[in-house]
Design an enzyme around this catalytic site. Structure first.
Site, PDB file in Angstrom:
ATOM      1  CB  CYS A 338      -1.065   0.004   1.093  1.00 49.46           C
ATOM      2  SG  CYS A 338      -0.755  -1.029   2.507  1.00 49.46           S
ATOM      3  NE  ARG A 367       2.685  -9.019   5.337  1.00 48.56           N
ATOM      4  CZ  ARG A 367       1.372  -8.875   5.209  1.00 48.56           C
ATOM      5  NH1 ARG A 367       0.559  -9.663   5.888  1.00 48.56           N
ATOM      6  NH2 ARG A 367       0.885  -7.944   4.429  1.00 48.56           N
ATOM      7  CD  GLN A 385      -0.437  -8.594   0.373  1.00 47.10           C
ATOM      8  OE1 GLN A 385      -0.001  -7.541  -0.076  1.00 47.10           O
ATOM      9  NE2 GLN A 385      -0.947  -8.704   1.588  1.00 47.10           N
ATOM     10  CG  ASP A 387      -2.332  -5.432  -2.304  1.00 41.75           C
ATOM     11  OD1 ASP A 387      -3.515  -5.306  -1.950  1.00 41.75           O
ATOM     12  OD2 ASP A 387      -1.368  -4.991  -1.654  1.00 41.75           O
ATOM     13  CG  HIS A 389      -3.897  -0.363  -2.323  1.00 38.68           C
ATOM     14  ND1 HIS A 389      -2.787  -1.065  -2.713  1.00 38.68           N
ATOM     15  CD2 HIS A 389      -4.130  -0.717  -1.031  1.00 38.68           C
ATOM     16  CE1 HIS A 389      -2.347  -1.794  -1.693  1.00 38.68           C
ATOM     17  NE2 HIS A 389      -3.141  -1.608  -0.670  1.00 38.68           N
ATOM     18  CE  LYS A 473      -8.741  -7.955   8.934  1.00 33.98           C
ATOM     19  NZ  LYS A 473      -7.781  -9.060   8.803  1.00 33.98           N
ATOM     20  CG  HIS A 519      -5.859  -1.491   2.047  1.00 33.45           C
ATOM     21  ND1 HIS A 519      -4.495  -1.360   2.175  1.00 33.45           N
ATOM     22  CD2 HIS A 519      -6.390  -0.401   2.643  1.00 33.45           C
ATOM     23  CE1 HIS A 519      -4.227  -0.246   2.842  1.00 33.45           C
ATOM     24  NE2 HIS A 519      -5.358   0.352   3.142  1.00 33.45           N
TER      25      HIS A 519
END
Length: 649
Positions: A338, A367, A385, A387, A389, A473, A519
């Site tokens: 992000c 991570r 991910q 991902d 945004h 979320k 997200h």
RNA sequence: GCCGAUGUAGCUCAGGGGUAGAGCGUUUCCUUGGUAAGGAAGAGGUCAUGGGUUCAAUUCCCAUCAUUGGCUCCA
């Protein structure tokens, strides 16, 4: 006399003091044999407890959750009795029933360790005690009595629990030599417990707090019939066969290497092909929904994550910063995408007309997960991910959120994930330190999610304290083969990062405004998604997804040339086909390729070579007869087409 | 990270104080076949790593690493 109202509304009269068991007997002897617990005015009771005033009741059997609960909870007491007999002086924490069985958290005392090897011993003792058919005797005790009993027993765990209870609400249950603090309900006696299996032994922190003492948790399951236990064990075994770690190895999808590092998956060619198809599938969907692709580097200046607040929160859970020797700058392997995307947003001035901007990236993040948490592909230290945004105006938020719900539901439908849980993860209002941002923004974000779900008519569960630190979320959770829940898709509303990164757009009013961010990741992580997909399909992937759709099997070496031609023709019309030209008999080749879960096998020999045909064999379905190569190729392409278009219906 | 378990051939696993075995796979040869395992021969292991005990350790003990069942955590 008391009036007893049954669930269907009928009312019957009984002597005051009648028990649930007696009521069951009055209906049928069979029911009396099967009844395990009862609810009396919506409170679950022992079936041996006297009912002294008018009540609505419902009787529960094994088939009911409440019935199983009473059975397993009683079994937990039986196990505790066995443990006390085997390990004198043992202290007891809590021993609840769970979805499949029950556990008891115990403290066997300093220096005493309960090992896996002790499980049969515990099992045997439980069976021995069950055969005594001791009754579970309920008694109401005062708080003082309760405290004095467990002070005598020197059980600080029970004392802690009792201290939190109110006087007048405390009950003890006793069977045989064992007395426990317990709300109940319980079975009339231990005689119903016929089959016992101690499943595993693990450490568990007292009251789930890692700062407190670690107790020994013993998991077990019991049944009223031996046969049910055997069936349960077979089911567990079947589930283990679907384990993605096992199938992933068998089908050569992915691997781990100690030389690379723990939790760092290596995607093998077939796994990579599978993943690539999933990615392409989602990319296509996202194009339709107006997403634009972006690509960002794998590392980013530490300051980026300080700005976002992630560093303060998760700095310790990241890999340590990489330093540039000359400038002394610190870079983190990116733990999320992000902040990079926020910086992309800032590359040019944005007008309200440009919004929403939907940036998508298959971003690989790293991570430093705790070593004990790593698990196959579902919990790793490096993962990708899917991902994106979405930067939008506040008035666009709900609509955008709903569109993301649509994408996730579409993806899940495409992959035949029917049993998923949709969880609204909100903040814990008591715990302010866990979260950043203003009360007002949290309210806005949370209500946006709740309203969007309502408007999409979704069946959700709400969990407090499960929100991300920057926003609430919506999580889509799916179970794996052994029943563990994993979060796959997730959508998060965020007012905070735009604030922290000072994101702005020019409004129609000529004034600068702050956008809202969503997200979202429909798969969640490619690694975890593929893991769950493997377990759901047991490695039999849908035709459009599977790495190898067709294997051509020549009857003997004489037909290798024709087989190769067949395979080439198929590959040229976008069908993923390989040749099995090993020096083996046809039966063997069929067996091996069936075990590899290849959807279609094409057997070619003299007949086929002469007529330019193939003999088609469908996975798990045997010989389907002959077709020309063109017919087969059209057939496969048609099948794929149909599978994909059926998702839209 | 914590508590337990496990680590023997590419895979699945047996064994055990006197330096190792099976099945599958792999290689070579024979076989050239019609819908779920054709036959024979061979290769392949510092028994996870490092210490300790012992005349002798792959086996017993300790530590480390990895895997694993849970707990805690999960941006």
């Amino acid at each position: 006399m008391v009036k007893i109202t049954f669930p269907d509304g009928t009312v019957r009269e009984y002597e005051a003091g009648v028990t649930g068991l007696e009521i069951a007997k009055s209906i049928s002897p069979r029911l009396a044999k099967e009844v395990l617990s009862i609810s009396v005015n919506d409170e679950t009771w022992d079936i041996s407890r006297a009912i002294t005033s008018d009540a609505s009741i419902k009787l529960y059997k094994w088939e009911d959750e409440e019935g199983k609960h009473a059975f397993w909870h009683s079994s937990a007491h039986l196990m505790a009795e066995a443990l006390e007999a085997l390990y004198p002086g043992m202290k007891f924490g809590i021993g609840p029933s769970i979805e499949n069985g029950f556990y008891y958290d115990v403290d066997p005392g300093d220096g005493v360790v309960i090992r896996d090897a002790d499980m049969p011993k515990i099992e045997a003792k439980m069976k021995e005690l069950a055969r005594l058919k001791n009754a579970y005797q309920r008694s109401e005790v005062s708080k003082a009595e309760a405290l004095s009993y467990f002070t005598e027993k020197n059980d600080e765990y029970k004392l802690e629990l009792i201290n939190e209870l109110e006087d007048g609400t405390i009950t003890f249950y006793k069977q045989g030599e064992f007395t426990d603090l317990c709300r109940g309900p319980h079975l009339p006696s231990t005689s119903a417990i016929k089959a016992v299996k101690v499943l595993s032994i693990a450490g568990a922190y007292w009251r789930g707090d890692e700062k407190r003492k670690q107790l020994t948790r013993i998991y077990a399951i019991t049944f009223p019939k031996q046969k049910m236990l055997e069936e349960c064990l077979v089911k567990l075994e079947e589930a283990q066969k679907r384990d993605h770690r096992k199938i992933g190895k068998e089908l050569e999808l992915f691997a781990f290497s100690q030389n690379v590092g723990q939790g760092l998956p290596l995607w093998l060619p077939k796994g990579a092909m599978l993943r690539e198809r999933l990615e392409n599938f989602l990319k296509k969907v996202q194009r339709k929904y107006g997403y634009v692709p972006v690509i960002t580097p794998h590392i980013g200046n530490k300051q980026l994550y300080v700005t976002s607040g992630h560093y303060a929160k998760y700095g310790e859970d990241s890999f340590q910063p990489i330093n540039t020797p000359a400038e002394g700058e610190e870079f983190l392997l990116k733990p999320m995408n992000c902040p990079h995307h926020c910086e992309i947003f800032k590359t040019k001035p944005v007008s309200y007309r440009d919004l929403p901007i939907r940036m998508a990236e298959f971003g690989t993040v790293y991570r430093y997960e705790q070593s004990g948490e790593l698990h196959g592909l579902t919990r790793v230290r490096g993962f990708t991910q899917d991902d994106a945004h979405i930067f939008c105006r506040p008035d666009q938020l709900k609509d955008e959120f709903k569109k993301v719900i649509d994408i996730i539901q579409y993806i899940f439908k495409a992959l035949d994930f029917k049993d998923y849980i949709v969880q609204v993860s909100l903040r814990d209002k008591e715990n302010h330190e866990k979260y950043i941002g203003t009360e007002e923004n949290w309210e806005k974000a949370e209500s946006a999610i709740i309203e969007a779900c309502d408007e999409r008519g979704m069946n959700t569960i709400v969990e407090y304290g499960e929100a991300a630190f920057y926003g609430p979320k919506l999580d889509f959770m799916v179970r794996d083969a052994i029943g563990r829940k994993w979060q796959l898709g997730t959508i998060q509303v965020d007012y905070n990062l735009p604030e922290r990164f000072e994101l702005e757009y020019m409004g129609s009013d000529g004034v600068k405004h702050r956008p809202v961010m969503i997200h979202r990741a429909p798969f969640g992580s490619m690694e975890r998604f593929v893991a769950v997909l493997i377990e759901h399909t047991a490695g039999k992937f849908p035709l459009w997804l599977t790495p190898e759709q067709v294997v051509v099997l020549p009857i003997s070496e004489k037909y290798n040339e024709y087989a190769e031609k067949v395979s080439n023709v198929l590959n040229n019309s976008d069908i993923r086909s390989v040749l099995d030209d090993r020096n083996e008999k046809i039966g063997r080749k069929i067996r091996d390729n069936e075990l590899k879960r290849i959807p279609f096998l094409l057997i070619v020999g003299e007949k086929e070579a002469e007529t330019n045909t193939v003999s088609v064999r469908k996975q798990g379905d045997g010989d389907k007869g002959a077709m020309t190569i063109e017919e087969f190729s059209a057939f496969i392409n048609n099948e794929v087409e149909e599978q994909l278009s059926s998702i839209d219906k």
